[in-house]
Structures are given as structure tokens and as C-alpha cells.
Design an enzyme around this catalytic site. Structure first.
Site, PDB file in Angstrom:
ATOM      1  CG  HIS A 187      87.643  -0.727  89.807  1.00 38.28           C
ATOM      2  ND1 HIS A 187      86.750  -1.428  89.037  1.00 38.28           N
ATOM      3  CD2 HIS A 187      88.458  -0.079  88.947  1.00 38.28           C
ATOM      4  CE1 HIS A 187      87.015  -1.213  87.761  1.00 38.28           C
ATOM      5  NE2 HIS A 187      88.047  -0.398  87.677  1.00 38.28           N
TER       6      HIS A 187
ATOM      7  CG  ASN B  76      92.723  -1.573  87.881  1.00 43.68           C
ATOM      8  OD1 ASN B  76      93.167  -2.559  88.466  1.00 43.68           O
ATOM      9  ND2 ASN B  76      91.426  -1.310  87.801  1.00 43.68           N
ATOM     10  CD1 TRP B  77      98.630  -3.703  84.991  1.00 41.61           C
ATOM     11  CD2 TRP B  77      99.851  -5.288  85.992  1.00 41.61           C
ATOM     12  NE1 TRP B  77      99.950  -3.475  84.680  1.00 41.61           N
ATOM     13  CE2 TRP B  77     100.724  -4.439  85.270  1.00 41.61           C
ATOM     14  CE3 TRP B  77     100.402  -6.365  86.701  1.00 41.61           C
ATOM     15  CZ2 TRP B  77     102.105  -4.635  85.241  1.00 41.61           C
ATOM     16  CZ3 TRP B  77     101.781  -6.562  86.680  1.00 41.61           C
ATOM     17  CH2 TRP B  77     102.620  -5.697  85.957  1.00 41.61           C
ATOM     18  CE  LYS B  78      89.995  -2.925  84.931  1.00 42.12           C
ATOM     19  NZ  LYS B  78      88.754  -2.609  84.243  1.00 42.12           N
TER      20      LYS B  78
ATOM     21  CB  SER C 296      87.681   2.918  77.079  1.00 35.09           C
ATOM     22  OG  SER C 296      86.898   1.765  77.388  1.00 35.09           O
TER      23      SER C 296
ATOM     24  CD  GLU D  89      88.185   3.838  86.735  1.00 34.06           C
ATOM     25  OE1 GLU D  89      89.187   3.806  86.015  1.00 34.06           O
ATOM     26  OE2 GLU D  89      87.745   2.844  87.334  1.00 34.06           O
TER      27      GLU D  89
ATOM     28  CD  GLU E  31      86.409  -4.094  86.625  1.00 24.15           C
ATOM     29  OE1 GLU E  31      87.444  -4.468  87.195  1.00 24.15           O
ATOM     30  OE2 GLU E  31      86.419  -3.571  85.488  1.00 24.15           O
TER      31      GLU E  31
ATOM     32  N   GLY F  66      93.063   0.616  82.550  1.00 23.63           N
ATOM     33  CA  GLY F  66      92.914  -0.833  82.646  1.00 23.63           C
ATOM     34  C   GLY F  66      93.636  -1.526  81.508  1.00 23.63           C
ATOM     35  N   GLY F  67      92.880  -1.876  80.473  1.00 22.99           N
ATOM     36  CA  GLY F  67      93.402  -2.667  79.351  1.00 22.99           C
ATOM     37  C   GLY F  67      94.727  -2.175  78.791  1.00 22.99           C
TER      38      GLY F  67
ATOM     39  N   GLY G  86      86.209  -0.846  80.257  1.00 19.26           N
ATOM     40  CA  GLY G  86      86.385  -2.113  79.565  1.00 19.26           C
ATOM     41  C   GLY G  86      85.470  -2.280  78.364  1.00 19.26           C
TER      42      GLY G  86
HETATM   43  P1  PGA Z   1      89.734   0.198  81.088  1.00 18.84           P
HETATM   44  O1  PGA Z   1      89.623   0.084  82.697  1.00 18.84           O
HETATM   45  O2  PGA Z   1      90.826   1.199  80.819  1.00 18.84           O
HETATM   46  O3  PGA Z   1      90.069  -1.190  80.632  1.00 18.84           O
HETATM   47  O4  PGA Z   1      88.417   0.679  80.615  1.00 18.84           O
HETATM   48  C1  PGA Z   1      89.747   1.218  83.495  1.00 18.84           C
HETATM   49  C2  PGA Z   1      89.536   0.822  84.921  1.00 18.84           C
HETATM   50  O5  PGA Z   1      88.686  -0.042  85.185  1.00 18.84           O
HETATM   51  O6  PGA Z   1      90.202   1.337  85.842  1.00 18.84           O
END
Ligand code: PGA
Length: 256
Positions: free
Chosen positions: A98, A13-15, A216, A170, A100, A237-238, A176
Site C-alpha cells: 500500500h 481496507n480499514w487501515k 476515494s 491506487e 502508505e 478505505g474510508g 484519502g
Molecule cells: P480511500 O483509501 O478510499 O480512503 O481513499 C483507499 C486505500 O488507501 O486503499
């Protein structure tokens, strides 16, 4: 419990990261590193990167996803993207709900449900995110909340459509933040999600649904997380912005 009944899916998930040219470069770097994957490999990218990502991933085992989808087919919804638009652009998966989006953009359990239905009706596979905040966990509501969010998201989803659904557990406090849920916490959360699906569709159907962990997950902790019986891959994500790290996670899921 039978992990053999379902396929592990590692989805990036590149956001709000990566321009189209950066997307092309990163996918070209990733392709050879994940070519031997025994799990499904997906990259969910910003809307403007989709064309470049689909082109770069052509002929490889990397599938492209989007990060959101609107629930209406068309109309006066400035700034939104429909499922049909995504489908025609070559997208196969889409992240829905998500945390966010729930936190910053007013996404509710009802809109998550409507977006999931729109995706499924267009032939896209939704990756539906559920998860508790730290406060909800500390108050003891994790199980109740995960089951509620899962059932709400799946309202009016048919048993046949369920085969195209992926759920990502999640925990909001792990996204994050660098704080990962322990493997046991991830397994337990994913287990609640699977129980909710079993309550709605029966045990057999629930055993076939891919339930990812996200929050994470990285090259160091992925192997332990995906070794758990209820963890069928991850939403990353990251670490999905680094070809090497992402490929280590894909390898960990391939070994299960
Ligand atoms: P993260 O993000 O791996 O950077 O914690 C995961 C996500 O939001 O899908």
C-alpha cells in the site's frame, strides 16, 4: 477486452481503525447488506481484529484479509507477522505494498515483491497496490511507473500463482484526499497494469487478472468507476468503515 473473464472484488481496507469489538459490530451490520453480492467481498483489517472479524464473518460471504505480511517464515523480526500466522488465523487475502507503507514505512518494490511471494507461497491472495504520485503523473511517468511497479511486484510469481493475484491501481494523489481519479483515468491506469501483466505472462493470462481501482471510491462514484472495462472492483478505505456506503459499492460492482 473481456470483463466476463474475471471476478470483481470489492475489498475494504480499514487501515488503523476499529478495535476488535467495533470490528464485530461493523461486520454484523454489513453481513445482511452484502449477502446478495455477485462480486467477492473482502475486509482487510488490522492484525488484532482478525480473530474477531473471522468469527463475525463466519457463515457469510464476507472474506477476511490482513493489511500486511512479512516475507520471512519466522525469526527475529519484532513486530512483524508471517503468512503462516495469517493463514492459520483464517485470513484469505492480504494487502501488499500500500502506498502508505511505501511512503511511511520504507516499503520498496523489492520488499513488495518478497511479501507477495510469501503470501502466495502460503496460499494467501495478495492485493498488490501500485500507483503514481501527483508529481510523477505531471511529469508524464504514469504508464512507465505503473508498468515497472507491476512487473517488479510480480518477479518470480509463476503463471499458476498469478491466478491468485489481485492488483489495485491506487493513484497516491487520490487516496484519502476525497479527490477521485475520473473513471477514464482509472480505466487508463488499470489498463497500463493489465498491459504490463500481458507483457510478462501473455494476453490471455492478463485478461483473467482482477485489477481494482482504489482512491476515494465511494457510494456516489463507484458505479461509474466499476462500469469501466478495466476496473474489476475496488479497494476502499474510508467508505469501508460505513456499512451502508460499503454495501452500495458492493451493489454497484454486482451489477457489472
Ligand atoms: P480511500 O483509501 O478510499 O480512503 O481513499 C483507499 C486505500 O488507501 O486503499
Amino acid at each position: 477486452m473481456n470483463k466476463a473473464l474475471r471476478k470483481a472484488v470489492i475489498a475494504g481496507n480499514w487501515k488503523m481503525n476499529m478495535t476488535p469489538s467495533q470490528a464485530t459490530a461493523l461486520i454484523n451490520e454489513m453481513k445482511p447488506l452484502v449477502a446478495d453480492a455477485k462480486c467477492d467481498v473482502v475486509l482487510c483489517v488490522p492484525f488484532v481484529d482478525i480473530a474477531a472479524a473471522v468469527e463475525a464473518a463466519k457463515g457469510s460471504n464476507i472474506k477476511i484479509g490482513a493489511e500486511n505480511v512479512h516475507f520471512k517464515a519466522s525469526g527475529a523480526f519484532t513486530g512483524e507477522i508471517s503468512a503462516e500466522m495469517l493463514k492459520e488465523a483464517g485470513v484469505e487475502y492480504v494487502v501488499v505494498g500500500h502506498s502508505e507503507r511505501r511512503q511511511y514505512f520504507g516499503e520498496t518494490d523489492q520488499t513488495v515483491n518478497l511479501r507477495s511471494l510469501a503470501a502466495l507461497n502460503a496460499g494467501l491472495k495478495p492485493i498488490i497496490c501500485v500507483g503514481e504520485t501527483l508529481e510523477q503523473r505531471e511529469l508524464g511517468y504514469t504508464e512507465t511507473l505503473l508498468k515497472f511497479q507491476t512487473k517488479m511486484a510480480l518477479t518470480n510469481v509463476t503463471a499458476d500463482q498469478l491466478k491468485d493475484v489481485i492488483i489495485a491501481y491506487e493513484p497516491v494523489w487520490a487516496i484519502g484526499t476525497g479527490v477521485t481519479a475520473t473513471a477514464d483515468q482509472a480505466d487508463e491506469g488499470n489498463g497500463y497494469v493489465r498491459q504490463a501483466i500481458a507483457e510478462a505472462y501473455g494476453e490471455e493470462a492478463a485478461q483473467a487478472v482482477t485489477v481494482q481501482y482504489g482512491g476515494s471510491m465511494n457510494a456516489k462514484n463507484a458505479a461509474e468507476l466499476v462500469s469501466k472495462v478495466n476496473v474489476d472492483g475496488g479497494l476502499i478505505g474510508g467508505a469501508s468503515l460505513k456499512a451502508q456506503d460499503f454495501s452500495v459499492i458492493v451493489k454497484a460492482a454486482s451489477a457489472e
